[in-house]
Design an enzyme around this catalytic site. Structure first.
Site, PDB file in Angstrom:
ATOM      1  N   GLN A  99      -3.152   3.552  14.992  1.00  0.00           N
ATOM      2  CA  GLN A  99      -1.705   3.215  14.848  1.00  0.00           C
ATOM      3  C   GLN A  99      -0.818   4.023  15.756  1.00  0.00           C
ATOM      4  O   GLN A  99       0.313   3.776  16.306  1.00  0.00           O
ATOM      5  CB  GLN A  99      -1.190   3.592  13.270  1.00  0.00           C
ATOM      6  CG  GLN A  99       0.229   3.543  13.104  1.00  0.00           C
ATOM      7  CD  GLN A  99       0.717   1.959  12.813  1.00  0.00           C
ATOM      8  OE1 GLN A  99      -0.281   0.893  12.675  1.00  0.00           O
ATOM      9  NE2 GLN A  99       1.896   1.355  12.830  1.00  0.00           N
TER      10      GLN A  99
ATOM     11  N   GLU B  76     -25.627   1.251   2.755  1.00  0.00           N
ATOM     12  CA  GLU B  76     -26.483   2.526   2.131  1.00  0.00           C
ATOM     13  C   GLU B  76     -25.849   2.770   0.744  1.00  0.00           C
ATOM     14  O   GLU B  76     -25.814   4.083   0.399  1.00  0.00           O
ATOM     15  CB  GLU B  76     -26.545   3.645   3.043  1.00  0.00           C
ATOM     16  CG  GLU B  76     -26.995   3.200   4.466  1.00  0.00           C
ATOM     17  CD  GLU B  76     -27.958   4.094   5.204  1.00  0.00           C
ATOM     18  OE1 GLU B  76     -27.999   5.393   4.915  1.00  0.00           O
ATOM     19  OE2 GLU B  76     -28.463   3.759   6.152  1.00  0.00           O
TER      20      GLU B  76
HETATM   21  C1  LIG Z   1     -24.095  -4.554   8.670  1.00  0.00           C
HETATM   22  C2  LIG Z   1     -24.913  -4.204   7.558  1.00  0.00           C
HETATM   23  C3  LIG Z   1     -26.427  -3.645   7.746  1.00  0.00           C
HETATM   24  C4  LIG Z   1     -27.083  -3.436   6.654  1.00  0.00           C
HETATM   25  N1  LIG Z   1     -28.495  -2.871   6.914  1.00  0.00           N
HETATM   26  C5  LIG Z   1     -29.072  -2.855   6.084  1.00  0.00           C
HETATM   27  C6  LIG Z   1     -30.592  -2.175   6.408  1.00  0.00           C
HETATM   28  O1  LIG Z   1     -30.719  -1.914   7.222  1.00  0.00           O
HETATM   29  N2  LIG Z   1     -31.364  -2.242   5.214  1.00  0.00           N
HETATM   30  C7  LIG Z   1     -31.038  -2.678   3.643  1.00  0.00           C
HETATM   31  O2  LIG Z   1     -31.810  -2.618   2.777  1.00  0.00           O
HETATM   32  N3  LIG Z   1     -29.599  -2.924   3.443  1.00  0.00           N
HETATM   33  C8  LIG Z   1     -28.785  -3.160   4.426  1.00  0.00           C
HETATM   34  N4  LIG Z   1     -27.444  -3.537   4.176  1.00  0.00           N
HETATM   35  C9  LIG Z   1     -27.136  -3.942   2.678  1.00  0.00           C
HETATM   36  C10 LIG Z   1     -26.210  -3.077   2.093  1.00  0.00           C
HETATM   37  O3  LIG Z   1     -26.964  -1.801   1.992  1.00  0.00           O
HETATM   38  C11 LIG Z   1     -25.793  -3.873   1.101  1.00  0.00           C
HETATM   39  O4  LIG Z   1     -24.699  -4.946   1.680  1.00  0.00           O
HETATM   40  C12 LIG Z   1     -25.149  -3.072   0.061  1.00  0.00           C
HETATM   41  O5  LIG Z   1     -25.846  -2.288  -0.709  1.00  0.00           O
HETATM   42  C13 LIG Z   1     -24.031  -3.830  -1.006  1.00  0.00           C
HETATM   43  O6  LIG Z   1     -24.937  -4.876  -1.663  1.00  0.00           O
HETATM   44  P1  LIG Z   1     -24.302  -6.318  -1.483  1.00  0.00           P
HETATM   45  O7  LIG Z   1     -23.949  -6.555  -0.204  1.00  0.00           O
HETATM   46  O8  LIG Z   1     -25.138  -7.231  -2.190  1.00  0.00           O
HETATM   47  O9  LIG Z   1     -22.922  -6.295  -2.436  1.00  0.00           O
HETATM   48  P2  LIG Z   1     -22.718  -6.485  -3.972  1.00  0.00           P
HETATM   49  O10 LIG Z   1     -23.935  -5.442  -4.577  1.00  0.00           O
HETATM   50  O11 LIG Z   1     -22.756  -7.901  -4.472  1.00  0.00           O
HETATM   51  O12 LIG Z   1     -21.400  -5.845  -4.516  1.00  0.00           O
HETATM   52  C14 LIG Z   1     -20.333  -6.689  -4.125  1.00  0.00           C
HETATM   53  C15 LIG Z   1     -18.954  -5.578  -4.564  1.00  0.00           C
HETATM   54  O13 LIG Z   1     -19.020  -5.249  -5.961  1.00  0.00           O
HETATM   55  C16 LIG Z   1     -19.089  -3.845  -6.446  1.00  0.00           C
HETATM   56  N5  LIG Z   1     -20.226  -3.542  -7.324  1.00  0.00           N
HETATM   57  C17 LIG Z   1     -21.315  -4.164  -7.457  1.00  0.00           C
HETATM   58  N6  LIG Z   1     -21.859  -3.363  -8.550  1.00  0.00           N
HETATM   59  C18 LIG Z   1     -21.008  -2.554  -9.024  1.00  0.00           C
HETATM   60  C19 LIG Z   1     -20.772  -1.614 -10.323  1.00  0.00           C
HETATM   61  N7  LIG Z   1     -21.961  -1.402 -11.054  1.00  0.00           N
HETATM   62  N8  LIG Z   1     -19.657  -0.991 -10.385  1.00  0.00           N
HETATM   63  C20 LIG Z   1     -18.749  -1.200  -9.551  1.00  0.00           C
HETATM   64  N9  LIG Z   1     -18.743  -1.896  -8.380  1.00  0.00           N
HETATM   65  C21 LIG Z   1     -19.941  -2.744  -8.346  1.00  0.00           C
HETATM   66  C22 LIG Z   1     -19.766  -3.483  -4.908  1.00  0.00           C
HETATM   67  O14 LIG Z   1     -19.222  -2.184  -4.693  1.00  0.00           O
HETATM   68  C23 LIG Z   1     -18.916  -4.349  -3.919  1.00  0.00           C
HETATM   69  O15 LIG Z   1     -17.670  -4.122  -3.718  1.00  0.00           O
HETATM   70  C24 LIG Z   1     -26.709  -3.839   5.397  1.00  0.00           C
HETATM   71  C25 LIG Z   1     -25.368  -4.409   5.118  1.00  0.00           C
HETATM   72  C26 LIG Z   1     -24.548  -4.600   6.202  1.00  0.00           C
HETATM   73  C27 LIG Z   1     -23.325  -5.394   5.959  1.00  0.00           C
END
Ligand SMILES: Cc1cc2nc3c(=O)[nH]c(=O)nc-3n(C[C@H](O)[C@H](O)[C@H](O)COP(=O)(O)OP(=O)(O)OC[C@H]3O[C@@H](n4cnc5c(N)ncnc54)[C@H](O)[C@@H]3O)c2cc1C
Length: 386
Positions: free
Chosen positions: A335, A362
């Site tokens: 900004q 993570e």
């Molecule tokens: C660019 C990138 C790199 C990545 N690299 C790796 C990697 O190298 N290895 C690996 O294993 N994973 C990796 N990940 C995966 C990452 O760790 C997951 O995307 C993350 O843990 C969230 O899981 P999800 O995307 O399935 O979201 P979801 O679990 O579906 O969550 C969706 C939303 O709901 C919320 N939510 C879910 N449960 C709850 C709860 N109980 N209370 C409150 N809120 C909740 C979450 O905070 C989020 O806002 C990567 C992801 C990205 C985007």
């Protein structure tokens, strides 16, 4: 209690700053724009010890405290959070192999990983198991001296360009107690990779789905015992969360430095922007947030180094705070640049796009709050977090 860097820590930071200037800064924008995974730069980082910063010495690591590792990652992330974040994942996976690997697997993979000649990915997330990682469904079935592994991993950083997968699979009952960790050669028969995900940031490292169809690995490739895999994965992530938080602090410092310089350089209404008190106050708040985030991360790293039983909670707090604060500082720095912050000639928009995902991966920042609150409200083992 003292807050000054030791001579060693200052030396690590200086070496990292110099490497960042020479090997990362001139290329970071191009790697981002063209989605180039900089293997050569990562190998150079390996020559400096940056690929095994806290990995054990018997596999060629430096076995540094996590606190010291943050000095290095912060300097690198100030110019290239994406490449640095991959490097932190590699460090995490390499530490897991060095800590729980068999002698066979450590001898085969350890020295090449710590040298940066081979690279690793961390494979926990699945299409239907993200925040609820303990519900993962990838299966590893014992067959004589081998395991045969079938399933799908999602969002895997580095996948398709790395050499080793540190992968969590189910060998037993549902829930965390049925999970086992493995080190799997990334080109083993039966492994297939999905398309490179098109992402908002983190473009200097590929992210892909990994499919495993009857992948056979010797039992010597198991990390730890059967059923220990979820605990191992979470131990890896304690340090991983400090690392990702550090990448946000680094990105914020890089953005802050650019913004401070811009306030002196840019003139409007006949005066430098630095003369406007509204902008001075903004800069003051940014610096305050940045220092608070850095100290929070260093506190958590020190707790982890000391083996504090509350270390996981401090790591979750540091990850939550520093990735939120860091993103805020980068956004404010953008900004302060006005329209220039939004165009690619300046690094601000790249730093912003890279830092955004730190609030998601993570363990999302909502899950960090789940971890912190669960510990605070545990009546069987009251916490003394303060
Ligand atoms: C660019 C990138 C790199 C990545 N690299 C790796 C990697 O190298 N290895 C690996 O294993 N994973 C990796 N990940 C995966 C990452 O760790 C997951 O995307 C993350 O843990 C969230 O899981 P999800 O995307 O399935 O979201 P979801 O679990 O579906 O969550 C969706 C939303 O709901 C919320 N939510 C879910 N449960 C709850 C709860 N109980 N209370 C409150 N809120 C909740 C979450 O905070 C989020 O806002 C990567 C992801 C990205 C985007």
């Amino acid at each position: 209690m003292h807050f000054d860097l030791s001579e060693d820590q200052a030396a690590f930071a200086a070496a990292a700053r110099s490497f960042a200037r020479q090997a990362l800064a001139p290329h970071a924008a191009q790697w981002d724009a063209e989605s180039i995974f900089p293997r050569e730069a990562l190998a150079q980082a390996g020559e400096l010890g940056f690929c095994g910063l806290y990995a054990p010495q018997d596999i060629g690591g430096l076995a540094l405290p996590r606190l010291d590792a943050t000095m290095v990652f912060e300097e690198l992330a100030a110019v290239d959070p994406s490449t640095t974040a991959y490097l932190t994942i590699h460090n995490m996976a390499t530490w897991m192999l060095g800590t729980w690997g068999t002698e066979t697997v450590k001898a085969e993979w350890g020295p090449a990983l710590t040298a940066g000649q081979r690279l690793a990915s961390y494979c926990l997330t699945e299409p239907n198991a993200g925040s609820d990682a303990a519900s993962l469904q990838t299966r590893a079935v014992r067959d004589g001296d081998d395991y045969v592994i079938t399933g799908t991993k999602a969002f895997i950083s580095g996948a398709g360009a790395t050499d080793l997968l540190v992968l969590m699979a189910r060998t037993g009952e549902s829930g965390p107690g049925g999970i086992t960790a493995f080190a799997i050669p990334a080109q083993a028969p039966g492994i297939g990779y999905g398309k490179k995900e098109q992402k908002m940031g983190w473009n200097s490292q590929p992210t892909r789905i990994v499919n495993l169809d009857g992948v056979r690995v010797p039992a010597s490739h198991r990390l730890g015992q059967e059923g220990e895999g979820f605990r191992i994965a979470m131990k890896g992530l304690d340090g991983g969360r400090i690392n990702i938080a550090t990448c946000s602090v680094g990105a914020a410092q890089g953005a802050f430095d650019a913004a401070r310089a811009h306030l002196h350089d840019r003139r409007q209404f006949g005066r430098p922007l630095a003369d406007f008190q509204a902008l001075q106050f903004k800069l003051a708040d940014m610096a305050t947030e940045l220092v608070a985030a850095r100290q929070m991360v260093r506190l958590a790293a020190s707790r982890l180094d000391a083996g504090d039983p509350e270390a996981s909670t401090y790591c979750a707090m540091a990850k939550r705070y520093a990735t939120d604060a860091g993103f805020g500082v980068v956004n404010d720095a953008l900004q302060l640049h006005g329209g220039y912050g939004y165009i690619r000639e300046y690094p601000l928009e790249r730093l912003l796009r890279d830092a955004r995902v730190h609030q998601i991966l993570e363990g999302t920042n909502e899950i960090m709050r789940v971890i912190i609150a669960r510990r605070l409200l545990d009546t069987r083992r009251p916490s003394d977090i303060r």
